[in-house]
Structure formats: C-alpha cells, structure tokens
Design a protein around this motif. Structure first.
Motif, PDB file in Angstrom:
ATOM      1  N   THR A  28       0.832  -1.198   0.000  1.00 45.09           N
ATOM      2  CA  THR A  28       0.000   0.000   0.000  1.00 45.09           C
ATOM      3  C   THR A  28       0.871   1.253   0.000  1.00 45.09           C
ATOM      4  O   THR A  28       2.092   1.188   0.174  1.00 45.09           O
ATOM      5  CB  THR A  28      -0.920   0.030   1.229  1.00 45.09           C
ATOM      6  OG1 THR A  28      -0.131   0.246   2.411  1.00 45.09           O
ATOM      7  CG2 THR A  28      -1.688  -1.287   1.374  1.00 45.09           C
ATOM      8  N   ALA A  29       0.235   2.398  -0.158  1.00 44.95           N
ATOM      9  CA  ALA A  29       0.968   3.673  -0.200  1.00 44.95           C
ATOM     10  C   ALA A  29       1.726   3.948   1.097  1.00 44.95           C
ATOM     11  O   ALA A  29       2.763   4.612   1.102  1.00 44.95           O
ATOM     12  CB  ALA A  29       0.003   4.817  -0.490  1.00 44.95           C
ATOM     13  N   SER A  30       1.233   3.404   2.209  1.00 47.28           N
ATOM     14  CA  SER A  30       1.870   3.640   3.507  1.00 47.28           C
ATOM     15  C   SER A  30       3.086   2.750   3.732  1.00 47.28           C
ATOM     16  O   SER A  30       3.889   3.001   4.637  1.00 47.28           O
ATOM     17  CB  SER A  30       0.860   3.387   4.628  1.00 47.28           C
ATOM     18  OG  SER A  30       0.544   1.997   4.706  1.00 47.28           O
ATOM     19  N   GLY A  31       3.210   1.680   2.941  1.00 42.77           N
ATOM     20  CA  GLY A  31       4.309   0.740   3.124  1.00 42.77           C
ATOM     21  C   GLY A  31       3.878  -0.592   3.714  1.00 42.77           C
ATOM     22  O   GLY A  31       4.699  -1.505   3.874  1.00 42.77           O
ATOM     23  N   LEU A  32       2.604  -0.745   4.051  1.00 42.87           N
ATOM     24  CA  LEU A  32       2.076  -2.020   4.528  1.00 42.87           C
ATOM     25  C   LEU A  32       2.079  -3.037   3.387  1.00 42.87           C
ATOM     26  O   LEU A  32       1.650  -2.737   2.276  1.00 42.87           O
ATOM     27  CB  LEU A  32       0.647  -1.833   5.046  1.00 42.87           C
ATOM     28  CG  LEU A  32      -0.096  -3.098   5.494  1.00 42.87           C
ATOM     29  CD1 LEU A  32       0.500  -3.636   6.788  1.00 42.87           C
ATOM     30  CD2 LEU A  32      -1.590  -2.798   5.678  1.00 42.87           C
ATOM     31  N   LYS A  33       2.572  -4.241   3.660  1.00 38.65           N
ATOM     32  CA  LYS A  33       2.560  -5.311   2.673  1.00 38.65           C
ATOM     33  C   LYS A  33       1.647  -6.430   3.162  1.00 38.65           C
ATOM     34  O   LYS A  33       1.638  -6.752   4.350  1.00 38.65           O
ATOM     35  CB  LYS A  33       3.975  -5.861   2.453  1.00 38.65           C
ATOM     36  CG  LYS A  33       4.949  -4.850   1.865  1.00 38.65           C
ATOM     37  CD  LYS A  33       6.318  -5.467   1.629  1.00 38.65           C
ATOM     38  CE  LYS A  33       7.269  -4.448   1.017  1.00 38.65           C
ATOM     39  NZ  LYS A  33       8.617  -5.028   0.770  1.00 38.65           N
ATOM     40  N   TYR A  34       0.888  -7.020   2.232  1.00 36.46           N
ATOM     41  CA  TYR A  34       0.008  -8.095   2.658  1.00 36.46           C
ATOM     42  C   TYR A  34      -0.402  -8.977   1.491  1.00 36.46           C
ATOM     43  O   TYR A  34      -0.296  -8.603   0.325  1.00 36.46           O
ATOM     44  CB  TYR A  34      -1.252  -7.532   3.330  1.00 36.46           C
ATOM     45  CG  TYR A  34      -2.254  -6.908   2.393  1.00 36.46           C
ATOM     46  CD1 TYR A  34      -3.361  -7.626   1.943  1.00 36.46           C
ATOM     47  CD2 TYR A  34      -2.115  -5.585   1.950  1.00 36.46           C
ATOM     48  CE1 TYR A  34      -4.299  -7.051   1.088  1.00 36.46           C
ATOM     49  CE2 TYR A  34      -3.041  -5.005   1.106  1.00 36.46           C
ATOM     50  CZ  TYR A  34      -4.127  -5.739   0.676  1.00 36.46           C
ATOM     51  OH  TYR A  34      -5.052  -5.180  -0.179  1.00 36.46           O
ATOM     52  N   TYR A  35      -0.855 -10.173   1.858  1.00 37.23           N
ATOM     53  CA  TYR A  35      -1.508 -11.064   0.905  1.00 37.23           C
ATOM     54  C   TYR A  35      -2.539 -11.882   1.670  1.00 37.23           C
ATOM     55  O   TYR A  35      -2.387 -12.142   2.868  1.00 37.23           O
ATOM     56  CB  TYR A  35      -0.513 -11.975   0.181  1.00 37.23           C
ATOM     57  CG  TYR A  35       0.276 -12.903   1.090  1.00 37.23           C
ATOM     58  CD1 TYR A  35      -0.215 -14.163   1.451  1.00 37.23           C
ATOM     59  CD2 TYR A  35       1.537 -12.522   1.571  1.00 37.23           C
ATOM     60  CE1 TYR A  35       0.514 -15.006   2.273  1.00 37.23           C
ATOM     61  CE2 TYR A  35       2.260 -13.357   2.390  1.00 37.23           C
ATOM     62  CZ  TYR A  35       1.755 -14.611   2.738  1.00 37.23           C
ATOM     63  OH  TYR A  35       2.480 -15.442   3.554  1.00 37.23           O
ATOM     64  N   LEU A  36      -3.613 -12.237   1.011  1.00 38.73           N
ATOM     65  CA  LEU A  36      -4.677 -13.002   1.638  1.00 38.73           C
ATOM     66  C   LEU A  36      -4.423 -14.493   1.482  1.00 38.73           C
ATOM     67  O   LEU A  36      -4.006 -14.961   0.421  1.00 38.73           O
ATOM     68  CB  LEU A  36      -6.035 -12.648   1.039  1.00 38.73           C
ATOM     69  CG  LEU A  36      -6.524 -11.208   1.260  1.00 38.73           C
ATOM     70  CD1 LEU A  36      -7.911 -11.033   0.641  1.00 38.73           C
ATOM     71  CD2 LEU A  36      -6.539 -10.833   2.732  1.00 38.73           C
ATOM     72  N   THR A  37      -4.685 -15.232   2.555  1.00 37.57           N
ATOM     73  CA  THR A  37      -4.596 -16.690   2.517  1.00 37.57           C
ATOM     74  C   THR A  37      -5.984 -17.321   2.440  1.00 37.57           C
ATOM     75  O   THR A  37      -6.114 -18.500   2.140  1.00 37.57           O
ATOM     76  CB  THR A  37      -3.876 -17.211   3.773  1.00 37.57           C
ATOM     77  OG1 THR A  37      -4.547 -16.726   4.951  1.00 37.57           O
ATOM     78  CG2 THR A  37      -2.432 -16.724   3.800  1.00 37.57           C
ATOM     79  N   LYS A  38      -7.008 -16.514   2.717  1.00 37.84           N
ATOM     80  CA  LYS A  38      -8.396 -16.970   2.599  1.00 37.84           C
ATOM     81  C   LYS A  38      -9.269 -15.766   2.316  1.00 37.84           C
ATOM     82  O   LYS A  38      -9.107 -14.718   2.937  1.00 37.84           O
ATOM     83  CB  LYS A  38      -8.868 -17.646   3.897  1.00 37.84           C
ATOM     84  CG  LYS A  38     -10.271 -18.238   3.798  1.00 37.84           C
ATOM     85  CD  LYS A  38     -10.712 -18.851   5.129  1.00 37.84           C
ATOM     86  CE  LYS A  38     -11.058 -17.784   6.143  1.00 37.84           C
ATOM     87  NZ  LYS A  38     -11.694 -18.347   7.367  1.00 37.84           N
ATOM     88  N   LYS A  39     -10.169 -15.903   1.361  1.00 38.18           N
ATOM     89  CA  LYS A  39     -11.076 -14.811   1.041  1.00 38.18           C
ATOM     90  C   LYS A  39     -12.447 -15.081   1.635  1.00 38.18           C
ATOM     91  O   LYS A  39     -13.029 -16.150   1.450  1.00 38.18           O
ATOM     92  CB  LYS A  39     -11.183 -14.629  -0.471  1.00 38.18           C
ATOM     93  CG  LYS A  39      -9.896 -14.099  -1.109  1.00 38.18           C
ATOM     94  CD  LYS A  39     -10.098 -13.775  -2.580  1.00 38.18           C
ATOM     95  CE  LYS A  39      -8.823 -13.184  -3.173  1.00 38.18           C
ATOM     96  NZ  LYS A  39      -8.991 -12.829  -4.607  1.00 38.18           N
TER      97      LYS A  39
END
Length: 275
Positions: A28-39
């Motif tokens: 994200t623009a703030s620098g947070l990184k993520y990925y979903l393991t379940k939707k």
C-alpha cells in the motif's frame, strides 16, 4: 495480569517471508505489505464499527509475541482508532469478514524506534521491529462493551477528585448481559481493563470488578492473575497467592504468576516474623 492490547496480529516468521513470494503481495501507499490466505464472503467494516479479529504476531526471527487463538480470545476495537498501531488499523479497513491474510507491518506503522516493553507473559518488541501478522476478520459489531463501561465509570468531566461509580458499572454490565449483549463485542478484557484503571487509586473498587470478571470467566487464567494482583495491592497475601495459583493451574505457562507467588510468600513470611 493486565492483558496488553498489542494492536497487532498474526504469525509469520522467516518461513512466511518465503511463502509471501508465492502469493500476490500487495504494497500500500503507507508501506504495509500483505496477501490473503483466505477470502471471505462478508462485507467490509464501516468507520466507527467494531472489528472483531483473531491474530498471531511474530517477529522476523520467528519469535512469537502473542496468539489470540490460543485461548480463543479475539480482539474487538472500533476502527479507526488511536488505540491501535497504524498498521493494524489499515489492515482491518482493507478486509472483508472472513478474510484471513498475512500483513507485514514496517516500524513506521508499528512501534517504531521505541519498541514495546514486556508486560506480564508478553515479551518485549525491540525498537525498529518489522511485525508479521496473520489476521482474520471474524465479525463486525455495532459497539464494544468496554467503551460503554469506561464512559460510565466516572462522571464527566473527569478530574483528580473524581470517584469511580463502580456499582453503577457493575449494574450496567449486568443489564447488558440480560439483553445478551446484543450486537456488542464482549471479552474477558472488558472488566479486566476497568479493574486496572482503578487499581492504583481505588484498589478495593478494582477488586469488585476483578471478582465479577472471575465469576463471568471462570476458565480464563488471566482473570485470576488480575484478581491476585488486586489482593496483592492491599497486602492480602493469602488471597493473592490463592488466585495466582488458580491462574497457574489454568495456564501453566504464566511465568508472571510464578514470580508473584514467590514474592507474596516472601512478603507473608516477613510479615509473620514482624508480628
């Protein structure tokens, strides 16, 4: 033992970093990184609503800091809020109910250069630490019981001479319980937090709250730890030891209780010798 709200979430250590390479990691623009393991199939939270979520938090070296699933004790906070670190708030605002994902929080969105001091059974978070969260948004509620109880505890505006309205808080709690806490997030942390807000200046009032919490959550070791601390503050060593021992029976890993029992037994022995 006061359960410190770490405002963070789920476990992913060095192995999680490697796993992230296998997913579509979003930054994200703030620098947070993520990925979903379940939707999930639920909706996203609206500002002002209470997010209810499970989490595990680890550091880059794999050290586990906290795990809400261990005692099936999710957190609940109205978001956005200053009561949580920025990375956690942003993560919750990105999720749908049912989503679970790994969120990598840089120091600027976590505890920064100050880190986080150890508290109770929770280890310290070093300065400039990157936080690895495995978060799951499990529900959305209209309100949080703790917010309501805190507003009722002291007559507004609060001053140095304000006295707590403990009996009114207890009555309010019981009235919401009769209504089955409709659309309201509740946990053992609600009364525990109120008790600690009273403990230093009004220890006997704090004990009233801790006793109610033990009655409501008899299978949670932390509530006995807190009641033990309440009795310790008024030098009732026998009751302090009894409750710390009960906490330890439920949670053998509670090193705080082990240390407090040693301290209380030593103080009790000293007081007997001085008689």
């Amino acid at each position: 033992m006061k359960r410190t709200i770490l405002t963070l979430v789920i476990a992913c250590c060095a192995c999680s970093i490697a796993t992230a390479q296998k997913h579509d990691t979003i930054t994200t623009a703030s620098g947070l990184k993520y990925y979903l393991t379940k939707k999930g199939s639920g909706r996203m939270i609206k500002p002002g609503e209470v997010a209810v979520w499970h989490y595990t938090l680890t550091l880059a070296d794999g050290s586990k800091i906290d795990d809400s699933r261990k005692n099936n004790s999710p957190l609940g906070f109205a978001v956005p809020t200053d009561g949580l670190i920025k990375g956690t708030v942003e993560a919750l605002m990105l999720m749908h109910v049912g989503d679970r994902g790994v969120f990598i929080v840089p120091p600027s969105l976590g505890y920064g250069r100050r880190g986080f001091d150890a508290g109770g059974s929770l280890p310290a978070i070093p300065p400039n630490a990157t936080l690895y969260f495995d978060m799951e948004l499990v529900d959305i509620k209209k309100a949080a019981l703790l917010d309501t109880l805190e507003k009722a505890l002291f007559k507004q505006p609060v001053s140095d001479t304000s006295t707590p309205r403990t009996d009114a808080v207890i009555a309010l709690y019981k009235s919401y319980k009769q209504k089955k806490f409709a659309d309201m997030f509740t946990s053992d942390n609600d009364l525990n937090t109120i008790g600690y807000e009273l403990l230093q200046r009004f220890p006997n009032e704090a004990i009233k709250i801790f006793l109610l919490n033990v009655e409501e959550y008899p299978k949670v070791g932390n509530v006995y730890d807190s009641l033990g601390e309440g009795y310790m503050n008024i030098s009732d060593f026998d009751k302090a030891i009894l409750n710390y021992e009960k906490s330890l029976q439920i949670d053998p890993g509670n090193t705080n209780a082990v240390e407090k029992i040693k301290q209380m037994k030593a103080k009790r022995a000293k007081s007997v010798l001085q008689m």
